[in-house]
Design a protein around this motif. Structure first.
Motif, short mmCIF file in Angstrom:
data_model
loop_
_atom_site.label_atom_id
_atom_site.label_comp_id
_atom_site.label_asym_id
_atom_site.label_seq_id
_atom_site.Cartn_x
_atom_site.Cartn_y
_atom_site.Cartn_z
N GLY A 76 -55.61 57.90 51.42
CA GLY A 76 -54.24 57.64 51.87
C GLY A 76 -54.09 56.30 52.56
N ARG A 77 -55.07 55.91 53.35
CA ARG A 77 -54.94 54.65 54.08
C ARG A 77 -55.09 53.43 53.16
NH1 ARG A 77 -60.34 53.00 57.54
NH2 ARG A 77 -61.83 53.07 55.81
N ARG A 78 -55.61 53.62 51.95
CA ARG A 78 -55.74 52.52 50.99
C ARG A 78 -54.69 52.60 49.88
NH1 ARG A 78 -58.44 49.43 54.39
NH2 ARG A 78 -60.67 49.97 54.62
N LEU A 79 -54.58 53.75 49.24
CA LEU A 79 -53.69 53.87 48.09
C LEU A 79 -52.22 53.93 48.50
CD1 LEU A 79 -55.63 56.35 45.77
CD2 LEU A 79 -55.74 53.86 45.90
N VAL A 113 -51.75 42.47 40.95
CA VAL A 113 -51.64 41.43 41.98
C VAL A 113 -51.72 42.02 43.39
CG1 VAL A 113 -50.04 39.78 43.03
CG2 VAL A 113 -50.50 39.69 40.58
N PRO A 114 -51.01 43.11 43.70
CA PRO A 114 -51.16 43.69 45.05
C PRO A 114 -52.60 44.09 45.36
CG PRO A 114 -49.22 44.58 43.99
CD PRO A 114 -49.96 43.83 42.94
N ALA A 115 -53.34 44.59 44.37
CA ALA A 115 -54.73 44.98 44.61
C ALA A 115 -55.58 43.76 44.93
CB ALA A 115 -55.29 45.71 43.38
N LEU A 116 -55.37 42.65 44.22
CA LEU A 116 -56.12 41.43 44.51
C LEU A 116 -55.78 40.88 45.89
CD1 LEU A 116 -55.98 39.56 41.07
CD2 LEU A 116 -57.97 40.61 42.14
N GLN A 117 -54.51 40.93 46.23
CA GLN A 117 -54.09 40.43 47.54
C GLN A 117 -54.68 41.27 48.67
OE1 GLN A 117 -52.95 37.61 47.52
NE2 GLN A 117 -50.99 37.28 46.48
N MET A 118 -54.72 42.57 48.50
CA MET A 118 -55.30 43.44 49.52
C MET A 118 -56.81 43.26 49.60
SD MET A 118 -53.08 46.97 49.06
CE MET A 118 -53.91 47.78 50.42
N ALA A 119 -57.46 42.95 48.47
CA ALA A 119 -58.90 42.70 48.49
C ALA A 119 -59.23 41.43 49.25
CB ALA A 119 -59.43 42.62 47.06
N SER A 122 -59.13 41.65 54.78
CA SER A 122 -60.03 42.69 55.29
C SER A 122 -59.31 43.72 56.15
CB SER A 122 -61.16 42.03 56.09
OG SER A 122 -60.64 41.28 57.17
N ALA A 123 -58.14 43.36 56.68
CA ALA A 123 -57.41 44.29 57.54
C ALA A 123 -56.81 45.45 56.74
CB ALA A 123 -56.31 43.55 58.29
N VAL A 124 -56.50 45.23 55.47
CA VAL A 124 -55.86 46.29 54.67
C VAL A 124 -56.69 46.72 53.47
CG1 VAL A 124 -53.52 45.64 55.32
CG2 VAL A 124 -54.60 44.53 53.36
N GLY A 125 -57.73 45.98 53.15
CA GLY A 125 -58.55 46.35 52.00
C GLY A 125 -59.96 45.83 52.12
#
Length: 335
Positions: A76-79, A113-119, A122-125
């Motif tokens: 939940g905290r990631r997806l 793109v959102p997955a790459l940005q979150m990667a 470090s605070a969100v991914g």
């Protein structure tokens, strides 16, 4: 006697040092996430989590209560934030390229793109975020599949409709299984490596932007989505390979049966030789003259008599050399 009242309220674990409850919970979630990425849901155990997070089992029970609730918190905290960003970007793409003006690359960009940005954050991914996504979509455990159906079904439907508008030439049922196959293949790649290794592999020492890397990653996916359905010539070519495989299998079976037949013939010949030898021995035994009953009894009696004689009686007499003087005297007396 008055009964003892037992409280059902869970007791908080004892704090050590300056660690707070929030720190302990974060450590548990981080440890669970790393273990899930490494070994998957089924192989992740509470004992491993407590060892990795350096907490006791009471802390895990206090904050979560069970493995399933703990894993739901991890996902939940990631997806949750990821899906929110995906839907927001898809809305922006559909507004910017309305109707059938939207291209497959736009929809694929809104998905990744959102997955790459979150990667990158470090605070969100963090660096392992793409591996987490790959593991989530590659894990076949019933719990993970049920979680995706419950929490991601709306997102999947929105993106499927967008892909359908971008690829109107593909029937929806054909597009559905192509998306499932290609995106799961991409998820397997993401689950096996992190973004830094992917960047290095694609860059090969050259500067490489995120857009370039995403284009490399999704090129094969979009090719699988756009390729026309196989025609009769393709099906006939593949059917000829199936026919060739059947012919090879039939030839191998025939060769194996031939070897078995030859082995059976050799065994039969060996048995025939053995039977003939046994017959010859039987005939020789039958042709041997039989002894009479009296001769047999006499032979038995003689053998018994010899066996009953003492050993010393049956020993030959011991002879000594004669005296030469005695021999001369006897010969003189004769003359």
């Amino acid at each position: 006697m008055q009964g003892v009242h037992r409280s059902t309220k869970r007791l908080a674990p004892m704090k050590t040092g300056k660690s707070t409850a929030g720190d302990t919970k974060a450590r548990i979630l981080d440890a669970t996430e790393k273990l899930f990425i490494e070994v998957g849901y089924e192989a992740t155990s509470l004992r491993q989590v407590t060892s990795r997070a350096m907490v006791n089992l009471a802390a895990v029970n206090y904050h979560f209560g069970s493995k399933d609730i703990m894993m739901q918190a991890v996902l939940g905290r990631r997806l949750g934030p990821l899906n929110a960003r995906r839907l927001a970007l898809l809305d922006a793409c559909e507004a910017h390229w309305p109707g059938h003006r939207i291209r497959c690359e736009h929809v694929m960009g809104a998905l990744f793109v959102p997955a790459l940005q979150m990667a990158r954050n470090s605070a969100v991914g963090g660096p392992s975020f793409l591996r987490l996504l790959g593991r989530v979509h590659a894990d076949t455990s019933p719990f993970i599949q049920s979680y995706l159906m419950e929490h991601c079904a709306t997102v999947y439907k929105r993106f499927f409709d967008a892909f359908s508008r971008a690829l109107p030439e593909q029937p929806r049922h054909e597009l559905g299984w192509r998306l499932q196959f290609s995106l799961k293949a991409l998820a397997g790649v993401l689950a096996s490596d992190d973004i830094s290794n992917l960047m290095s592999a694609f860059a090969q020492g050259r500067p490489l932007s995120d857009a370039h890397m995403l284009a490399q990653l999704t090129a094969m996916v979009m090719a699988a989505l756009r390729v026309p359905a196989p025609g009769s010539e393709q099906r006939a070519s593949l059917q000829s390979v199936f026919d060739l495989d059947d012919a090879n299998e039939a030839m191998q079976r025939a060769q194996a049966q031939g070897r078995e037949t030859a082995a059976a013939a050799a065994i039969a010949a060996a048995n025939a030789v053995a039977n003939a030898d046994a017959g010859h021995r039987a005939e020789a035994a039958a042709a041997k003259p039989r002894q009479g009953a009296r001769a047999a009894r006499n032979e038995g009696t003689a053998r018994a008599a010899i066996a009953s004689v003492p050993v010393r009686a049956r020993e030959p007499a011991v002879t000594f050399p004669s005296n030469p003087l005695d021999d001369w005297m006897r010969m003189r007396a004769r003359t």
